[in-house]
Scaffold this motif. Sequence first.
Motif, PDB file in Angstrom:
ATOM      1  N   HIS A  66      99.190 -27.287   0.039  1.00  0.00           N
ATOM      2  CA  HIS A  66      99.741 -25.996   0.486  1.00  0.00           C
ATOM      3  C   HIS A  66      98.806 -25.370   1.522  1.00  0.00           C
ATOM      4  CE1 HIS A  66     102.413 -22.611   0.402  1.00  0.00           C
ATOM      5  NE2 HIS A  66     101.443 -21.765   0.126  1.00  0.00           N
ATOM      6  N   HIS A  68      99.012 -22.653   5.413  1.00  0.00           N
ATOM      7  CA  HIS A  68      99.731 -22.064   6.545  1.00  0.00           C
ATOM      8  C   HIS A  68      98.717 -22.092   7.684  1.00  0.00           C
ATOM      9  CE1 HIS A  68     102.523 -20.629   3.478  1.00  0.00           C
ATOM     10  NE2 HIS A  68     101.488 -20.105   2.852  1.00  0.00           N
ATOM     11  N   HIS A 234     107.178 -21.053  -2.316  1.00  0.00           N
ATOM     12  CA  HIS A 234     106.272 -20.267  -3.151  1.00  0.00           C
ATOM     13  C   HIS A 234     107.053 -19.814  -4.375  1.00  0.00           C
ATOM     14  CE1 HIS A 234     104.559 -19.403   0.949  1.00  0.00           C
ATOM     15  NE2 HIS A 234     103.417 -19.480   0.304  1.00  0.00           N
ATOM     16  N   HIS A 271     101.525 -22.160  -6.145  1.00  0.00           N
ATOM     17  CA  HIS A 271     101.003 -21.152  -7.089  1.00  0.00           C
ATOM     18  C   HIS A 271     101.447 -21.360  -8.533  1.00  0.00           C
ATOM     19  CE1 HIS A 271      99.355 -19.314  -3.589  1.00  0.00           C
ATOM     20  NE2 HIS A 271     100.546 -19.118  -3.069  1.00  0.00           N
ATOM     21  N   ASP A 322      95.860 -23.093   0.513  1.00  0.00           N
ATOM     22  CA  ASP A 322      96.713 -21.978   0.926  1.00  0.00           C
ATOM     23  C   ASP A 322      96.279 -21.492   2.308  1.00  0.00           C
ATOM     24  OD1 ASP A 322      98.791 -20.214   0.921  1.00  0.00           O
ATOM     25  OD2 ASP A 322      98.063 -18.942  -0.704  1.00  0.00           O
TER      26      ASP A 322
HETATM   27 ZN    ZN Z   1     101.270 -19.804   0.785  1.00  0.00          ZN
END
Ligand code: ZN
Length: 452
Positions: A66, A68, A234, A271, A322
């Motif tokens: 995960h 971004h 998510h 998550h 993340d």
């Molecule tokens: Zn995220």
Amino acid sequence: MSVNRIWIKNPLANFTANTLDASGGLVIEGNIIVDVLSAGQTPAQPCQQVFDASEYVLLPGLINTHHHFYQTLTRAWAPVVNQPLFPWLKTLYPVWARLSPDALKLASKVALAELLLSGCTTTTDHHYLFPDGMEQAIDVQVEAVNELGMRALLTRGSMSLGEDDGGLPPQNTVQSGEDILEDSQRLIARYHQRGEGARIQIALAPCSPFSVTEEIMRASAALAEKEDVRLHTHLAETLDEERFCLQRFGLRTVDYLESVGWLSPRTWLAHGIHFNDGEIARLGKAGTGICHCPVSNMRLASGICPTVELEAAGSPIGLGVDGSASNDASNLMFETRQALYLQRLRYGTEQITPQRVLKWATQGSARLIGRSDLGELAIGKQADLALYKLDELRFSGSHDPLSALILCGAERADRVMVAGQWRVIDGQIDGLDVQSLIAQHKVAAKRLIATL
Ligand code: ZN
């Protein structure tokens, strides 16, 4: 025909993510591991190259599930340093809406370089911002991955529920369902490689319950089934999100997930914190994967993922750094260390071992993204390796090399191999001018928040 074989000889220590012993090292032919040698064993066939690994701890290349990438442009931004998820997002959306293709390219290269130097060979990215001018966002990311010589599962993210319709993101950051699905199809056709050894893959990733419509969730699941690609989103990150789902859909998060056709082994969730016992059992039975993101969960004070119960129920567990606005590092070895410590707070010392968290970062993460050819040292697997030297001050006086990697805080691999090719040598990425990348990336980051 001549074959090029390399023997990664006699590592100081090794972690295979299975029951094999690789004390004698590995034999690599092309991009494949063709032999795993136990202590004292030598290769059965001649090797043209021998790499003396006696000062290295050898791991399968780490896998990040995960991220971004674009958020490397908004690391440690003062207005959101002390905010929880919803206000954090609402403050950041207008900044992110200003993203340009050039800035995304730099941001992606920074994230990828940081991951690679930490020993990560395969990463995912969740890109869901496609404001005007950013229609080619995933294409830009493919270029960056290829330049770094890594593997990536790039997810075509999406947002379709804007503020005007009760969602969280501003209207100028959302797209129509038609545009999202058309671009998803285009990207799968153009880039998605199938089978063992794939370098670039595409998955579908509507962003979160509070930023997409139920229609796009259902349509994405149907398209993923038709095209046989994976699904990512998510879920159950915060209690604010749970309240949103109860208010808008009259459902808890897992009920919502099931109602839109996502409770499946094709899905992996970022998550996965706020589940009750029944929900954990259902996720496990479905084989839905969970990406644990410990640093992000600590920074936003979201909660602690119930990894042990999820794993016992049947859900594969992987790790993710993340996005860099909530971590703010893209270092997967550092993340593995944090997973050990955060999970020990919940489960105690004996259940959460260095081996367990390393397994999440390798084989577990590989399962999340549907890759049986990655994440392990075994015959027939891809030759993706991370090798660490314990020659820094932080390791001095340490005894067990594998534990030292986690407990003393290794954060940089000395050697990294992707598909049989060295991509990091002596702690440097082959062919990348890091100083020049940092200089350009800093300018792009400043420009993004200028005149706000
Ligand atoms: Zn995220």
